[in-house]
Write a protein that holds these residues in place. Structure first.
Motif, mmCIF file in Angstrom:
data_model
loop_
_atom_site.group_PDB
_atom_site.id
_atom_site.type_symbol
_atom_site.label_atom_id
_atom_site.label_comp_id
_atom_site.label_asym_id
_atom_site.label_seq_id
_atom_site.Cartn_x
_atom_site.Cartn_y
_atom_site.Cartn_z
ATOM 1 N N LEU A 13 0.916 -1.170 -0.098
ATOM 2 C CA LEU A 13 -0.080 0.027 -0.141
ATOM 3 C C LEU A 13 0.776 1.296 0.081
ATOM 4 C CD1 LEU A 13 -2.954 0.935 0.422
ATOM 5 C CD2 LEU A 13 -2.337 1.401 2.860
ATOM 6 N N GLN A 14 0.716 2.204 -1.041
ATOM 7 C CA GLN A 14 1.273 3.131 -0.882
ATOM 8 C C GLN A 14 0.483 4.550 -0.704
ATOM 9 O OE1 GLN A 14 2.935 4.341 -4.791
ATOM 10 N NE2 GLN A 14 4.196 5.820 -4.291
ATOM 11 N N PHE A 15 0.744 5.345 0.158
ATOM 12 C CA PHE A 15 0.020 6.726 0.314
ATOM 13 C C PHE A 15 0.790 7.900 0.006
ATOM 14 C CE2 PHE A 15 -1.054 10.396 3.026
ATOM 15 C CZ PHE A 15 -2.154 10.719 2.595
ATOM 16 N N ASP A 16 0.584 8.662 -1.056
ATOM 17 C CA ASP A 16 1.492 9.688 -1.479
ATOM 18 C C ASP A 16 0.608 11.006 -1.543
ATOM 19 O OD1 ASP A 16 3.353 11.547 -2.472
ATOM 20 O OD2 ASP A 16 3.702 10.327 -4.156
ATOM 21 N N PRO A 17 0.417 11.836 -0.947
ATOM 22 C CA PRO A 17 -0.229 13.152 -0.812
ATOM 23 C C PRO A 17 0.310 13.998 -1.739
ATOM 24 C CG PRO A 17 0.738 12.945 1.232
ATOM 25 C CD PRO A 17 0.966 11.709 0.759
ATOM 26 N N GLN A 18 1.416 13.971 -2.070
ATOM 27 C CA GLN A 18 2.219 15.006 -2.988
ATOM 28 C C GLN A 18 2.441 14.058 -4.553
ATOM 29 O OE1 GLN A 18 6.010 15.528 -0.918
ATOM 30 N NE2 GLN A 18 5.082 16.894 0.429
ATOM 31 N N SER A 19 1.660 13.306 -4.796
ATOM 32 C CA SER A 19 1.530 12.619 -6.117
ATOM 33 C C SER A 19 1.423 13.418 -7.318
ATOM 34 C CB SER A 19 0.278 11.544 -5.896
ATOM 35 O OG SER A 19 0.345 10.867 -7.301
ATOM 36 N N ALA A 20 2.028 13.282 -8.332
ATOM 37 C CA ALA A 20 1.769 14.058 -9.468
ATOM 38 C C ALA A 20 0.406 13.842 -10.275
ATOM 39 C CB ALA A 20 3.067 14.148 -10.297
ATOM 40 N N THR A 21 -0.126 12.703 -9.984
ATOM 41 C CA THR A 21 -1.384 12.567 -10.520
ATOM 42 C C THR A 21 -2.379 12.643 -9.461
ATOM 43 O OG1 THR A 21 -1.164 10.052 -9.695
ATOM 44 C CG2 THR A 21 -0.275 10.374 -11.817
ATOM 45 N N SER A 22 -3.729 12.096 -9.748
ATOM 46 C CA SER A 22 -4.698 12.352 -8.837
ATOM 47 C C SER A 22 -4.700 11.264 -7.781
ATOM 48 C CB SER A 22 -6.200 12.435 -9.399
ATOM 49 O OG SER A 22 -6.398 11.420 -10.330
ATOM 50 N N ALA A 23 -4.193 10.115 -8.097
ATOM 51 C CA ALA A 23 -4.104 8.724 -7.173
ATOM 52 C C ALA A 23 -3.135 9.120 -5.919
ATOM 53 C CB ALA A 23 -3.666 7.831 -8.028
ATOM 54 N N TRP A 24 -3.630 9.323 -4.934
ATOM 55 C CA TRP A 24 -2.990 9.350 -3.553
ATOM 56 C C TRP A 24 -2.917 8.090 -3.091
ATOM 57 C CZ3 TRP A 24 -4.203 13.963 0.338
ATOM 58 C CH2 TRP A 24 -4.050 15.157 -0.409
#
Length: 102
Positions: free
Chosen positions: A68-79
């Motif tokens: 599981l990856q949580f990335d609130p700074q993602s360049a896409t809309s997928a966090w």
């Protein structure tokens, strides 16, 4: 400590604009808090494999098949990204979710 109805209503009012569909009761939807997910997974034996100083959180299941990856700074809309590695007779898969997933 359970939340009062007044606090739940205040939360729903504050975040109502972020809920693009009808959800009932409203306090079950909203921007969510990553800790609701990560703390539950940690209690189930998942381990954090990311840098603790990073905003990104990566966790692995006890059998290391799921990540599981949580990335609130993602360049896409997928966090949120959930991936399953291929197993003996099963194909791998992944799912992505945006920031408004409760």
């Amino acid at each position: 400590m359970p939340l009062s109805e007044r606090r739940l209503d205040a939360f729903a009012d504050k975040h109502a604009w972020q809920i693009p569909f009808d959800t009932s009761p409203r306090h079950l939807a909203g921007p969510g808090d990553a800790r609701h997910v990560t703390h539950g997974l940690a209690a189930a034996g998942w381990t954090t494999v990311s840098d603790p100083l990073s905003a990104e959180i990566v966790m692995a299941s006890p059998d290391h098949r799921y990540r599981l990856q949580f990335d609130p700074q993602s360049a896409t809309s997928a966090w949120w990204r959930l991936r399953a590695a291929s197993a003996d007779n099963e194909h791998g898969w992944y799912a992505e979710f945006g920031e408004l997933v409760p």
